[in-house]
Design a protein around this motif. Structure first.
Motif, PDB file in Angstrom:
ATOM      1  N   ILE A  27      -5.467  -4.127  -4.501  1.00 53.80           N
ATOM      2  CA  ILE A  27      -4.725  -2.994  -3.923  1.00 53.80           C
ATOM      3  C   ILE A  27      -3.894  -2.290  -4.990  1.00 53.80           C
ATOM      4  O   ILE A  27      -3.909  -1.055  -5.105  1.00 53.80           O
TER       5      ILE A  27
ATOM      6  N   LEU B 125      -5.023   1.442  -5.985  1.00 58.92           N
ATOM      7  CA  LEU B 125      -4.148   2.544  -5.601  1.00 58.92           C
ATOM      8  C   LEU B 125      -3.437   3.164  -6.805  1.00 58.92           C
ATOM      9  O   LEU B 125      -3.199   4.378  -6.822  1.00 58.92           O
TER      10      LEU B 125
ATOM     11  N   VAL C 189       0.840  -1.207   0.000  1.00 59.09           N
ATOM     12  CA  VAL C 189       0.000   0.000   0.000  1.00 59.09           C
ATOM     13  C   VAL C 189       0.874   1.255   0.000  1.00 59.09           C
ATOM     14  O   VAL C 189       0.627   2.210  -0.750  1.00 59.09           O
TER      15      VAL C 189
ATOM     16  N   SER D 183      -6.025  -9.769  -2.944  1.00 60.89           N
ATOM     17  CA  SER D 183      -5.745  -8.510  -2.248  1.00 60.89           C
ATOM     18  C   SER D 183      -4.661  -7.718  -2.957  1.00 60.89           C
ATOM     19  O   SER D 183      -4.772  -6.501  -3.141  1.00 60.89           O
TER      20      SER D 183
END
Length: 288
Positions: free
Chosen positions: A89, A93, A36, A85
């Protein structure tokens, strides 16, 4: 891009080593957090590299015997969740960062446009749009620079300008003002030229070199007399009044303006199309 991608790779490797050495039971949580961070701060390639590192490390960590391809049912479910995930992500993002970059670029463009427009407005606020000369706003800004120095202050205007405006029309009047402004700007050296108001102009020479000023005034009047306003239009000529001297303070400067304006009216009384001048004297100013 290469630096950010390499930096992200090294950052994720550091996290992996930390997870391994500290025996963290659920390292994917730490690695997803790193993903992240890297995807948010850097570009899409960095996110892809970090995502691939997370998946590979998780495959090694959760596979049977760390062989990458053999999993228990529970660990297989974890791997599927980790893979999903990482994909979500990275994609989400990266899209947010793309939107942010677009908004930032637009904001920068708008800021640049506003800055340029502000510069234009500032210039316009100091420049008379018709003649291209300074206006009275600029005179107020330059006023302190005229104190405590030798100056030659001149007021001049266009003779019979009201007749030109009323008989020939405002377009002809505007042309006369523009022509005079251009000639004044081209004719005088070391001189700030202002459109003072209407058909009145102010020249402030930054020395008291009368002989040079006289030559330039003769040249300017000659060029102005040659201006052709159009068929059957009256000839163009000016009257002027000047005062030369040394100013100590703002009071001296205001007095010089007043005296130069008086000299201009003296030129009018003499029959127009002439120049009248004198020397500034504080004693003369007081007695007047």
């Amino acid at each position: 891009m290469i630096c950010t991608t390499l930096g992200s790779f090294i950052f994720m490797v550091t996290l992996m080593l930390a997870c391994r050495n500290l025996s963290i039971p659920n390292p994917e949580v730490v690695l997803l957090t790193g993903l992240v961070v890297c995807t948010s701060l850097f570009d899409f390639p960095a996110g892809v590299i970090c995502g691939a590192q997370v998946v590979l490390f998780s495959m090694h960590f959760y596979s049977e015997g760390h062989g990458f391809f053999s999993y228990s049912a529970m660990n297989l479910q974890k791997m599927i969740m980790i893979f999903c995930s990482v994909t979500v992500i990275t994609a989400f993002l990266s899209k947010l960062r793309q939107i942010w970059n677009t908004i930032r670029e637009k904001t920068q463009n708008v800021t640049q446009m506003l800055r340029e427009r502000n510069e234009e407005l500032e210039e316009e606020s100091h420049i008379d749009s018709l003649t291209g000369l300074y206006n009275r706003n600029m005179l107020r800004e330059n006023y302190p620079e005229y104190k405590n120095r030798s100056l030659l202050v001149t007021f001049l205007d266009i003779d019979d300008f009201k007749i030109i405006n009323d008989v020939c029309g405002h377009d002809t009047g505007d042309k006369a003002l523009a022509e005079v402004g251009a000639i004044l700007s081209d004719s005088f050296t070391n001189t700030d030229c202002y459109r003072y108001g209407g058909d009145e102009f102010l020249l402030i020479r930054l020395d008291d070199n009368w002989s040079q000023f006289n030559l330039e005034m003769i040249r300017a009047r000659s060029h102005i007399s040659q201006v052709n306003l159009g068929p059957k239009k009256p000839p163009l000529h000016i009257s002027a009044g000047y005062v030369s001297g040394f100013t100590v303070d703002g009071e001296d400067l205001r007095t010089m303006f007043h005296m130069a304006d008086g000299m201009l009216y003296e030129s009018k009384r003499k029959g127009k199309n002439c120049v009248t001048g004198g020397v500034f004297s504080r004693d003369v100013a007081k007695s007047g």
